[in-house]
Design a protein around this motif. Sequence first.
Motif, short mmCIF file in Angstrom:
data_model
loop_
_atom_site.label_atom_id
_atom_site.label_comp_id
_atom_site.label_asym_id
_atom_site.label_seq_id
_atom_site.Cartn_x
_atom_site.Cartn_y
_atom_site.Cartn_z
N ALA A 280 82.38 -25.94 59.57
CA ALA A 280 81.91 -26.82 60.83
C ALA A 280 80.87 -26.22 61.62
N GLY A 281 80.78 -24.74 61.70
CA GLY A 281 79.67 -24.47 62.63
C GLY A 281 78.35 -24.72 61.95
N ALA A 282 78.15 -24.76 60.68
CA ALA A 282 77.10 -25.07 59.96
C ALA A 282 76.76 -26.46 60.28
N ALA A 283 77.54 -27.02 60.01
CA ALA A 283 77.48 -28.69 60.38
C ALA A 283 76.84 -28.99 61.80
N TYR A 284 77.85 -28.21 62.59
CA TYR A 284 77.15 -28.49 63.99
C TYR A 284 75.82 -28.16 64.19
N GLY A 285 75.42 -26.94 63.70
CA GLY A 285 73.86 -26.59 63.85
C GLY A 285 73.13 -27.65 63.27
N LYS A 286 73.25 -28.12 62.14
CA LYS A 286 72.53 -29.24 61.51
C LYS A 286 72.57 -30.43 62.24
N ALA A 287 73.93 -30.87 63.00
CA ALA A 287 73.73 -32.12 63.85
C ALA A 287 73.01 -31.82 64.94
N ARG A 288 73.13 -30.52 65.52
CA ARG A 288 72.35 -30.22 66.79
C ARG A 288 70.60 -30.31 66.66
N GLU A 289 70.39 -29.77 65.30
CA GLU A 289 68.96 -29.93 65.24
C GLU A 289 68.24 -31.24 64.91
N LEU A 290 68.94 -32.25 64.34
CA LEU A 290 68.51 -33.61 64.26
C LEU A 290 68.52 -34.15 65.50
N LEU A 291 69.44 -33.93 66.46
CA LEU A 291 69.51 -34.67 67.76
C LEU A 291 68.39 -34.13 68.57
N GLU A 292 68.04 -32.83 68.69
CA GLU A 292 67.16 -32.26 69.38
C GLU A 292 65.63 -32.65 68.80
N LEU A 293 65.53 -32.82 67.58
CA LEU A 293 64.26 -33.26 66.89
C LEU A 293 63.96 -35.00 67.17
N GLN A 294 65.20 -35.58 67.46
CA GLN A 294 65.23 -36.95 67.93
C GLN A 294 64.83 -36.97 69.31
N GLN A 295 65.25 -36.30 70.31
CA GLN A 295 65.09 -36.30 71.38
C GLN A 295 63.50 -35.82 71.85
N SER A 296 63.19 -34.84 70.95
CA SER A 296 61.73 -34.33 71.17
C SER A 296 60.73 -35.51 70.82
N LYS A 297 61.00 -36.37 69.93
CA LYS A 297 60.18 -37.37 69.74
C LYS A 297 60.18 -38.49 70.72
#
Length: 324
Positions: A287-304
């Motif tokens: 779950a920790g690994a899944a959270y990190g991936k979900a957070r990375e995708l969200l931050e990439l989307q917000q940056s764009k």
Amino acid sequence: MTRSEAVIGVGSWIACSIGMLLFNKLAVTALPLACTLVAMQMAFCVIAMLVFCWQSLHVGSMHDVLRWCLVVPLYTGMLLTSILALKHAPMTLVVTFRGLSPLLSLCIERFYPEPIHVSPAMLASIGAMLLGTAFYVSEMPSTDWFGVHWAVANIFFAVGDRLLQRLLLAKDQCPVDMSKTAITLVNNLAGGLLLIVAAWLHGELSEARFALTGMDVWGGMAVASSCIVGVGISYTGIWAQSLISATSFLVLVNANKFVIIFLEVLAMHKAPLGPRQIIGAVITIAAGAAYGKARELLELQQSKTRDNERQPLVKDGSQTVKIV
């Protein structure tokens, strides 16, 4: 920030974090004076900063130092309660209770100047981490619960420390103008002074000389190793915290600390894990690994999204209107 810097910074912190927990468990067994032990670790770190990192010390203004001093009580409390939890309970209890920290961190981060957005995948991952923690705790022996209040106190100090550090370090928040070595020096110098006072109030200073002279060689090596690794974690903790969010940092804390569970059982010959404890640990790490991936995708989307919002409606020269 480059990807390689993030990998090196976070990886260095993970290695120091695992080593710090192991050596602290051995050190507090050899030297059961918690305030004195942490004060020694901080004093060693101060000496290391002054001797080896003098040229990299940078402070923008006294105002920056005073702002950062708000972190010192939380940082000191986090280290002290961690030692006290390790003194009165196994490492497994400490790392299991840390599984609750990302939820508290995420709630508080919503009040930042640039609040953290939450995706359904992040919420699902946090729910899975809580489920894994519940599985682990459900089979924990009753004798392991001694010292729970120190573990709970450590959660609050750790969350407060990471959130405030994130606020004062992240470039998109309210950063201080101080180098990482200067921050490390202030943390340990001011924190060490607080702990000397605490040691005096608890009567540890009168016992310290006899405790130190009564240690054997292995005990002395454990204390010395905890001081050395403490220098690394003081610097790499700030480095990693400046690269990722506080909640992601706390998830990494939970994930890498579960490695400690297996080390405690296999290398330190502690009681074996039960089936539900193993299942809970696997769920929490995944779950920790899944959270990190979900957070990375969200931050990439917000940056764009932010990049698109900064583009002008009318381009210079061409007078072409951009439709958003």
